[in-house]
Write an enzyme that holds these catalytic residues in place. Structure first.
Site, PDB file in Angstrom:
ATOM      1  CE  LYS A 193      -3.588   2.353   2.728  1.00  0.00           C
ATOM      2  NZ  LYS A 193      -4.013   2.655   4.117  1.00  0.00           N
TER       3      LYS A 193
ATOM      4  CG  HIS B 166      -5.256   0.856  11.766  1.00  0.00           C
ATOM      5  ND1 HIS B 166      -4.680   2.108  11.684  1.00  0.00           N
ATOM      6  CD2 HIS B 166      -4.505   0.058  10.950  1.00  0.00           C
ATOM      7  CE1 HIS B 166      -3.648   2.065  10.865  1.00  0.00           C
ATOM      8  NE2 HIS B 166      -3.506   0.833  10.402  1.00  0.00           N
TER       9      HIS B 166
ATOM     10  CG  ASP C  51      -1.184  -2.952  10.044  1.00  0.00           C
ATOM     11  OD1 ASP C  51      -1.992  -2.000  10.050  1.00  0.00           O
ATOM     12  OD2 ASP C  51       0.031  -2.828   9.787  1.00  0.00           O
TER      13      ASP C  51
ATOM     14  CG  HIS D 258      -0.261   1.359  13.663  1.00  0.00           C
ATOM     15  ND1 HIS D 258      -0.687   0.042  13.831  1.00  0.00           N
ATOM     16  CD2 HIS D 258      -0.295   1.583  12.325  1.00  0.00           C
ATOM     17  CE1 HIS D 258      -0.946  -0.491  12.641  1.00  0.00           C
ATOM     18  NE2 HIS D 258      -0.728   0.418  11.722  1.00  0.00           N
TER      19      HIS D 258
END
Length: 336
Positions: A203, A222, A224, A278
């Site tokens: 990404k 959030h 991962d 994070h």
């Protein structure tokens, strides 16, 4: 143009009037201006990958993966020029005219994340992140779809393939050490997440300048979904990790690899390793970019606590499910 307004356009309009649209303003308890820790705090851990003593390396990685879920690796043997070229071609793509970027737009209703886009998942309370992105798979070759790889700049494909080649070595070493850290055979973890079918999903995050960086976030807090995420940023500060109740800036180290422990590793380790919470902040003057590669199991692969780590005294803390189902639930905010 797609029906979604790109943040690059929002940013150029916002800079003229020194404000941001209301849908980008975070609630007070999420605003970086109010919630970033300002005092002396421990620095984010840094691991030297050139240490010859493997037992020491395993112990260090185990320790920071349990306590932080996050660390940076130096001396990882990916040549600086390989990382520079990856950044250069990605930056060039985002500087192209909008019409050209839209050629790679994520198709409406697509199940895959691949393509150029803005919105990613259900927005909580309709609040948006200050970021545009490009997703595409780097590996394995059978999963790569080149239609999402920019043709401009011409060296884009070569730079990404070169980086992927070196990334394989880092990923294999990292998973080997993480496997040994929790008392498994060194190849166990990698096998449990797909082995050579492990998907590398790149990404590129593009965070344009924001007139009110105290009120907005690039990406809200959030964890991962991946097994692990290996990221390189440009030199604009922006990554923050939540550690012992505080939001801490992760210091920028030139050419370091930033490692996030993801949800699948937390699940596999039955909670030993912690997926790191994070978020990303934005900058008033400068554009921030980052290149995370999410190491993910194939969608049909079932992931659950590793059988060797489940006992009567330590029962399974997580459900076993296909990775594709896990992703669907997480994106749609469905309890797992």
């Amino acid at each position: 143009m797609g029906e979604i307004k790109r943040i690059q356009d929002v940013a150029s309009e916002a800079s003229a009037c020194d404000t941001i649209p209301a849908e980008f303003v975070r609630p007070e308890d999420e605003r970086p201006g109010l919630t970033t820790y300002k005092g002396d705090l421990p620095q984010v851990p840094v691991i030297d990958f050139s240490i010859k003593d493997e037992e020491k390396l395993v112990a260090q990685i185990y320790d920071v993966s349990c306590k932080w879920g996050f660390f940076q690796i130096v001396n990882h043997e990916i040549p600086d020029d390989v990382v520079s070229r990856l950044k250069e071609v990605g930056t060039t793509f985002f500087e192209l005219p909008q019409e050209e970027k839209e050629l790679y737009a994520k198709p409406p209703g697509a199940k895959s994340l691949e393509g150029y886009g803005t919105k990613l998942q259900k927005e909580v309370n309709g609040i948006k992140g200050w970021v545009d992105h490009l997703f595409h798979i780097l590996s394995p070759p059978s999963a790569v779809n080149y239609k999402f790889w920019p043709k401009n700049p011409a060296s884009y494909r070569e730079a990404n393939e070169e980086y992927t080649k070196y990334m394989h070595k880092v990923e294999e070493r990292l998973l080997r050490y993480l496997s040994r850290g929790i008392g498994l055979e060194e190849n166990e973890l990698r096998t449990a997440v797909g082995g050579d079918d492990l998907i590398y999903l790149l990404k590129i995050n593009y965070y344009p300048p924001c007139p009110r960086p105290d009120l907005a976030l690039g990406v809200p807090a959030h964890t991962d979904m991946s097994v692990v995420t290996i990221l390189v940023p440009n030199d604009v500060q922006g990554l923050q990790v939540f550690h012992e109740g505080n939001w801490i800036d992760a210091q920028y180290i030139p050419n370091a690899l930033v490692i996030h422990i993801g949800d699948q590793l937390e699940i596999l380790s039955n909670g030993k390793y912690k997926a790191v919470l994070h978020r990303t902040t934005v900058n008033k003057e400068k554009t921030r970019l980052s290149w995370p590669v999410f190491m993910e199991p194939p969608p049909d692969m079932e992931v659950g606590p590793h059988p060797e780590l489940v006992t009567n005294e330590n029962p399974a803390k997580y459900k076993t499910k296909k990775y594709g189902d896990y992703v669907y639930c997480k994106f749609n905010k469905i309890p797992q």
